[in-house]
Write a protein that holds these residues in place. Structure first.
Motif, PDB file in Angstrom:
ATOM      1  N   ALA A  29       0.835  -1.208   0.000  1.00  0.00           N
ATOM      2  CA  ALA A  29       0.000   0.000   0.000  1.00  0.00           C
ATOM      3  C   ALA A  29       0.866   1.253   0.000  1.00  0.00           C
ATOM      4  O   ALA A  29       0.494   2.283  -0.588  1.00  0.00           O
ATOM      5  N   GLU A  30       2.027   1.175   0.642  1.00  0.00           N
ATOM      6  CA  GLU A  30       2.926   2.329   0.700  1.00  0.00           C
ATOM      7  C   GLU A  30       3.747   2.479  -0.569  1.00  0.00           C
ATOM      8  O   GLU A  30       3.773   3.548  -1.186  1.00  0.00           O
ATOM      9  N   VAL A  31       4.427   1.404  -0.983  1.00  0.00           N
ATOM     10  CA  VAL A  31       5.341   1.530  -2.115  1.00  0.00           C
ATOM     11  C   VAL A  31       4.597   1.702  -3.433  1.00  0.00           C
ATOM     12  O   VAL A  31       5.128   2.310  -4.377  1.00  0.00           O
ATOM     13  N   ASP A  32       3.382   1.197  -3.521  1.00  0.00           N
ATOM     14  CA  ASP A  32       2.628   1.339  -4.766  1.00  0.00           C
ATOM     15  C   ASP A  32       2.126   2.760  -4.993  1.00  0.00           C
ATOM     16  O   ASP A  32       1.557   3.050  -6.050  1.00  0.00           O
ATOM     17  N   GLU A  33       2.318   3.634  -4.011  1.00  0.00           N
ATOM     18  CA  GLU A  33       1.959   5.041  -4.182  1.00  0.00           C
ATOM     19  C   GLU A  33       3.179   5.909  -4.488  1.00  0.00           C
ATOM     20  O   GLU A  33       3.079   7.129  -4.581  1.00  0.00           O
ATOM     21  N   LEU A  34       4.340   5.276  -4.652  1.00  0.00           N
ATOM     22  CA  LEU A  34       5.577   6.029  -4.884  1.00  0.00           C
ATOM     23  C   LEU A  34       5.735   6.442  -6.336  1.00  0.00           C
ATOM     24  O   LEU A  34       5.388   5.699  -7.251  1.00  0.00           O
ATOM     25  N   ASP A  35       6.296   7.624  -6.535  1.00  0.00           N
ATOM     26  CA  ASP A  35       6.680   8.081  -7.869  1.00  0.00           C
ATOM     27  C   ASP A  35       8.193   8.019  -8.044  1.00  0.00           C
ATOM     28  O   ASP A  35       8.753   8.635  -8.948  1.00  0.00           O
ATOM     29  N   GLU A  36       8.845   7.302  -7.147  1.00  0.00           N
ATOM     30  CA  GLU A  36      10.276   7.065  -7.260  1.00  0.00           C
ATOM     31  C   GLU A  36      10.533   5.592  -6.926  1.00  0.00           C
ATOM     32  O   GLU A  36       9.659   4.903  -6.399  1.00  0.00           O
ATOM     33  N   VAL A  37      11.719   5.128  -7.239  1.00  0.00           N
ATOM     34  CA  VAL A  37      12.031   3.711  -7.044  1.00  0.00           C
ATOM     35  C   VAL A  37      12.236   3.401  -5.565  1.00  0.00           C
ATOM     36  O   VAL A  37      12.942   4.118  -4.855  1.00  0.00           O
ATOM     37  N   SER A  38      11.614   2.329  -5.111  1.00  0.00           N
ATOM     38  CA  SER A  38      11.877   1.802  -3.765  1.00  0.00           C
ATOM     39  C   SER A  38      13.042   0.830  -3.864  1.00  0.00           C
ATOM     40  O   SER A  38      12.895  -0.278  -4.377  1.00  0.00           O
ATOM     41  N   TRP A  39      14.195   1.236  -3.366  1.00  0.00           N
ATOM     42  CA  TRP A  39      15.355   0.348  -3.410  1.00  0.00           C
ATOM     43  C   TRP A  39      15.205  -0.798  -2.431  1.00  0.00           C
ATOM     44  O   TRP A  39      15.869  -1.833  -2.571  1.00  0.00           O
ATOM     45  N   GLU A  40      14.344  -0.626  -1.436  1.00  0.00           N
ATOM     46  CA  GLU A  40      14.020  -1.733  -0.539  1.00  0.00           C
ATOM     47  C   GLU A  40      13.361  -2.869  -1.319  1.00  0.00           C
ATOM     48  O   GLU A  40      13.711  -4.043  -1.154  1.00  0.00           O
ATOM     49  N   VAL A  41      12.410  -2.513  -2.178  1.00  0.00           N
ATOM     50  CA  VAL A  41      11.741  -3.526  -2.996  1.00  0.00           C
ATOM     51  C   VAL A  41      12.723  -4.127  -3.999  1.00  0.00           C
ATOM     52  O   VAL A  41      12.724  -5.347  -4.225  1.00  0.00           O
ATOM     53  N   ALA A  42      13.563  -3.293  -4.609  1.00  0.00           N
ATOM     54  CA  ALA A  42      14.552  -3.802  -5.561  1.00  0.00           C
ATOM     55  C   ALA A  42      15.463  -4.833  -4.900  1.00  0.00           C
ATOM     56  O   ALA A  42      15.786  -5.874  -5.488  1.00  0.00           O
ATOM     57  N   HIS A  82       4.404  -1.921  -8.020  1.00  0.00           N
ATOM     58  CA  HIS A  82       5.742  -1.324  -7.988  1.00  0.00           C
ATOM     59  C   HIS A  82       6.811  -2.406  -8.164  1.00  0.00           C
ATOM     60  O   HIS A  82       7.763  -2.237  -8.929  1.00  0.00           O
ATOM     61  N   ALA A  83       6.641  -3.511  -7.456  1.00  0.00           N
ATOM     62  CA  ALA A  83       7.594  -4.616  -7.591  1.00  0.00           C
ATOM     63  C   ALA A  83       7.611  -5.130  -9.021  1.00  0.00           C
ATOM     64  O   ALA A  83       8.679  -5.406  -9.596  1.00  0.00           O
ATOM     65  N   ASP A  84       6.440  -5.263  -9.609  1.00  0.00           N
ATOM     66  CA  ASP A  84       6.361  -5.721 -10.995  1.00  0.00           C
ATOM     67  C   ASP A  84       7.063  -4.756 -11.939  1.00  0.00           C
ATOM     68  O   ASP A  84       7.754  -5.175 -12.863  1.00  0.00           O
ATOM     69  N   LEU A  85       6.908  -3.465 -11.713  1.00  0.00           N
ATOM     70  CA  LEU A  85       7.516  -2.465 -12.589  1.00  0.00           C
ATOM     71  C   LEU A  85       9.038  -2.596 -12.603  1.00  0.00           C
ATOM     72  O   LEU A  85       9.660  -2.552 -13.674  1.00  0.00           O
ATOM     73  N   LEU A  86       9.644  -2.748 -11.432  1.00  0.00           N
ATOM     74  CA  LEU A  86      11.103  -2.857 -11.370  1.00  0.00           C
ATOM     75  C   LEU A  86      11.581  -4.114 -12.095  1.00  0.00           C
ATOM     76  O   LEU A  86      12.601  -4.092 -12.796  1.00  0.00           O
ATOM     77  N   PHE A  87      10.843  -5.200 -11.940  1.00  0.00           N
ATOM     78  CA  PHE A  87      11.168  -6.446 -12.634  1.00  0.00           C
ATOM     79  C   PHE A  87      11.003  -6.291 -14.138  1.00  0.00           C
ATOM     80  O   PHE A  87      11.890  -6.633 -14.924  1.00  0.00           O
TER      81      PHE A  87
END
Length: 376
Positions: A29-42, A82-87
């Motif tokens: 819910a938090e990272v999917d609202e980001l307009d920048e990359v979450s390096w934690e998710v990466a 967001h996770a899908d986008l980075l992948f």
């Protein structure tokens, strides 16, 4: 005819689903609202070795297949866009390098992708060249042992935040699409800058500018003039996985709708007991199955039959993304007022689901591709 995953594919699906549920769900819910990359998710994706699905064994991966990429995207998208986008964006960057790159290029970039040490960006679209790739205006002029790039790219997902870029420019402006070439750039290349763009739904994306940007001749991917071929073959491979991404989001919308319909009561009974609600859920289940079958048919054909699956990939992308829009809308309708309450899962999905009908080929472009194949 077998409609089941292999044992290995089923194990992969279950493992990614477990990872998404345990690691991504608490922060989605938090990272999917980001307009920048979450390096934690990466880092989570890297620790799970998911980037290895995008690269060959000799460069630290496990050997990419269209089916495995689709499985990963469906399961990630079901929980975190967001996770899908980075992948996916790293996949868009890795595919042309592993398909057309030299050994030195593969060793330099694919090894980093496998380890999750770099996020990739695929920069094709320009302010005046979206669906019409041949209309791009960026140029690359050979000057001794270097190419000098000038131009602007836009709607480049993870653009301002990536470390590696695959981009396209005209090396022979008079040759039309045959004059387009492809290049690999590093983020710290002098003359290269990026700035964020804001979309209606959360999405790390930006505009990239090349100003007398010098890259060595070794940065050329493939041969001069091969850019259009590289761009289209990359989209061919990844386009069906956009359908998998849409299926993942639609699945989550469907699950949320079922859960709410079973617990929400009106007029003395759960709304799931009303025929009107059941009809909505029946339509959702039917469309979801149809989209998933189109996606995995295209992936199976790419892995087992032929590398040219333009028609099948376009069908999968077109139907799945438009289906997902309808699914999100129905899920919101079933939730009633809570469906438009900011922060709920279906509200977040509703905002995010509109974008895939535009990127990597609009719905109109997919219909053109399908139509031309039918008539050829």
């Amino acid at each position: 005819m077998n409609f089941q995953f292999t044992n290995e594919q089923e194990m992969l699906r279950k493992e990614i689903r477990r990872f998404a549920r345990e690691k991504l769900e608490p922060i989605a819910a938090e990272v999917d609202e980001l307009d920048e990359v979450s390096w934690e998710v990466a880092k989570m994706l890297a620790d799970q070795d998911l980037f290895c699905l995008l690269t060959p064994k000799e460069y630290g991966g496990i050997g990419p297949t269209a089916t495995n990429v689709c499985i990963a995207r469906e399961e990630l998208s079901r929980v975190s866009g967001h996770a899908d986008l980075l992948f996916a964006e790293t996949g868009l960057c890795a595919f042309p390098i592993r398909t057309f790159g030299t050994h030195a290029q593969k060793e330099k970039y694919l090894t980093k992708f496998s380890k999750g040490e770099a996020i990739g960006c695929y920069a094709l679209t320009e302010p005046d060249a979206g669906s019409d790739v041949g209309g791009l205006q960026s140029t690359a002029v050979l000057d001794g042992n270097e190419y000098v790039l000038n131009g602007t790219k836009c709607f480049a997902s993870v653009g301002p935040f990536a470390q590696t870029y695959v981009t396209f420019a005209k090396t022979d402006p008079d040759a039309g699409t045959k004059g387009i070439s492809c290049f690999i750039l590093d983020r710290d290349t002098p003359g290269f800058t990026g700035k964020q763009m804001k979309l209606m739904g959360p999405h790390p994306i930006g505009e990239l500018t090349f100003t007398d940007c010098r890259v060595p001749k070794e940065a050329l991917l493939g041969e001069p003039g091969m850019g259009m071929r590289i761009a289209m073959s990359t989209l061919d491979f990844m386009r069906m996985s956009v359908g998998a991404h849409a299926v993942g989001m639609a699945t989550r919308a469907f699950e949320e709708a079922i859960s709410y319909a079973k617990t929400r009561k009106a007029f003395g009974q759960p709304i799931a007991e009303f025929q009107n609600t059941q009809f909505k859920l029946a339509d959702m289940a039917m469309e979801l199955d149809a989209a998933r079958l189109l996606v995995y048919r295209a992936a199976w054909m790419r892995d087992e039959v032929t590398e040219r699956v333009s028609k099948e990939a376009s069908m999968a992308k077109l139907f799945a993304t438009e289906m997902a829009g309808r699914m999100a809308d129905l899920a919101v309708q079933i939730h009633g007022g809570y469906g438009v309450l900011r922060g709920t899962t279906v509200e977040r999905l509703y905002r995010a689901i509109r974008q895939p009908r535009v990127y990597e080929g609009t719905s109109e472009i997919q219909r053109m591709v399908i139509g031309r194949h039918i008539l050829s």
